[in-house]
Scaffold this motif. Structure first.
Motif: not given
Length: 559
Positions: A178-187, A228-243, A449-451
């Protein structure tokens, strides 16, 4: 299958409370033990009236799969996603009032693969464990009341599943990498953090991390396509931290990762003997030098050293308890990740539990504070979540507070104990678990988002319209601060948008062509960061009027 017959497959309800965060495995923890929610006796009585299904003997194979204990809010799409990794899904039925669902696969082979998989790995929907077994029925037939023709969401879920099957047929199908991109990486997100997350779905073989186009990315390899497919279905679009720190997942063009080094950028969990790529570390390893802070190179049985954290609930599968334990994930019955901080080198004359509650409350919801009786320049601060302890450490450690550079580290204690009844405490220990001043009690709160780190400029909000600039400046001066600058937020009327959770507004008001001052929020600049820290402690929740209390936080802006 007619709807009137589904009662035969209800079984006793075993409710498992999920959490609000990505890595959390329990809903509420007290002294390391799970606190289950109160049972719904009415529901249990209703279930007892139905014929109970023996879960130890789920019946003969069928292409219809029965799923029990689903959360009320689960959608048809989430049920369909459970089945997609195992083959073509031909029908779906969700009985929300009965916490059940039925999934029809294209054939018994697909259904058998799915049931066998979830016999060894617990399926999970929105943080709740669900139970997967064969249905007593050989096909899924619905009457007019429950027909998918009358259910647009079910139709859309099935069409999306079919589109996915068609897409993988033309593009060669899913891959084990799987190729994983982390967007909006504040932490920060580390390799070990990714290992913890992706190990929840199945065994992770290899991880390679890199930065491309200023975006943190990773390649993650599983042993088989289904996982791998289960991981993609499960985790795609999820946030590691809130928002924030959103996972975007796609299949890689690579079918195997070639990992040369085991370090903080890449790891081959099948080959722990790989070098780190650092000659000094490798030679130290070869001679067995003690007490070196080496990368985690011990493979699957090691606990990842990454930053503990939480995020949004999973809507998919988790591995067996053994796999979770090997990945260092908290399990029911295990001690929770450490949420207690040791704060040392405090000013004994100034420090109070309330002061520490206010300061550390900028970075998380403080549950308890204890100033040590025999060493009053030390204190224990218990946060509500592990990632909040990391935020506090990264922002407050070595900050000058009350004339002294404080130190903030993780404590060896798992919880802050309240004094026993009759035991003298002199007000040094306080419980804040029910405090109305917690900043992050709302899931997905914009306050996440304001920390910002301590700064000489403070953000003020919840200012009543009757209070003017001079009154606020005078209040800060009386608190011992030297005010260098002040300004209300410019806002255009009459519309407001982006309302903050603390009562302030980030909107813009238009009044003709004029920009007017919105007196709900302001910035105040003080003489130094140390002054600002002291002022925040004194002025947060300061009563400005009969019904308004000031909200104070550190600002990323300057005046």
């Amino acid at each position: 299958m007619r709807i009137g017959k589904e009662g035969k497959e209800t079984g006793e309800r075993q409710e498992v409370r999920g959490s609000d965060e990505l890595l959390s495995q329990t809903g509420a923890v007290s002294n390391g033990s799970v606190m289950s929610p109160a049972p719904n006796h009415a529901d249990n009585n209703n279930d007892a009236k139905k014929v109970k299904l023996d879960t130890k003997n789920p019946g003969a194979p069928s292409r219809v799969i029965h799923i029990r204990n689903i959360p009320n809010e689960v959608t048809e799409a989430e049920i369909v996603h459970l089945g997609i990794p195992f083959g073509k899904v031909t029908n779906v039925l969700v009985l929300k009032g009965k916490n059940q669902a039925f999934l029809e696969m294209s054939d018994e082979v697909c259904a058998t693969t799915m049931v066998n998989y979830f016999t060894n790995c617990t399926a999970q929907l929105r943080g709740r464990a669900v139970y997967v077994q064969f249905s007593n029925h050989k096909e899924l037939k619905t009457d007019q009341t429950h027909s998918n023709a009358q259910n647009p969401s079910a139709q859309a879920a099935l069409q999306a599943a079919q589109a996915l099957v068609n897409q993988t047929d033309t593009q060669g199908g899913p891959n084990t990498v799987l190729r994983v991109i982390v967007e909006h990486m504040i932490y920060p997100v580390t390799l070990d953090v990714l290992y913890q997350i992706f190990s929840r779905v199945g065994k992770v073989l290899k991880i390679v991390t890199f930065t491309k186009n200023n975006t943190f990315q990773a390649l993650i390899q599983y042993p088989d396509v289904v996982t791998a497919q289960a991981a993609k279905m499960t985790l795609d679009g999820q946030n590691i931290y809130n928002a924030c720190c959103t996972l975007r997942i796609e299949y890689s063009k690579l079918s195997n990762l070639n990992v040369k080094y085991n370090n903080d950028k890449s790891r081959d969990y099948t080959n722990p003997s790989l070098p780190t790529g650092d000659p000094a570390l490798d030679s130290a390893l070869a001679i067995g030098a003690p007490n070196l802070n080496l990368p985690n190179r011990t493979g699957e049985n090691a606990t990842p050293t990454g930053m503990p954290f939480t995020g949004m609930p999973l809507a998919g599968v988790t591995p067996s308890a053994a796999a979770l334990g090997a990945a260092g994930i908290r399990l029911p019955g295990q001690p929770s990740p450490n949420c207690v901080l040791l704060v040392s080198n405090l000013n004994e004359e100034m420090v109070t539990p309330d002061a520490l509650f206010t300061l550390f409350g900028v970075y998380g919801d403080v549950q308890r504070v204890k100033i040590l009786f025999n060493k009053k320049d030390n204190a224990l601060v218990q946060m509500s979540e592990p990632h909040q302890t990391q935020l506090a450490i990264s922002h407050l450690d070595k900050m000058k507070t009350w004339g002294k550079q404080i130190r903030v580290t993780l404590s060896k204690h798992q919880t802050v104990q309240l004094p026993k009844e009759g035991q003298p405490d002199a007000g040094l220990t306080k419980d804040y678990s029910n405090s109305p001043l917690h900043r992050f009690k709302k899931p997905g709160s914009k306050n996440y988002q304001n920390i910002y780190p301590p700064s000489a400029t403070l953000h003020l909000s919840n200012i009543p319209p009757t209070v003017d600039e001079e009154q606020i400046k005078d209040a800060f001066t009386e608190a011992g601060a030297c005010v260098k600058a002040f300004k209300f937020f410019p806002v255009r009327a009459p519309t407001e948008t982006g309302r903050r959770d603390d009562g302030g507004s980030e909107g813009v008001q238009v009044s003709g062509n004029n920009i007017v001052k919105d007196r709900k929020m302001a910035l105040i600049q003080l003489g130094s960061v140390e002054e600002a820290i002291s002022a925040l402690i004194k002025m947060h929740n300061f009563q400005l009027s009969d019904s308004s209390h000031l909200r104070v936080s550190f600002s990323k802006s300057t005046i």
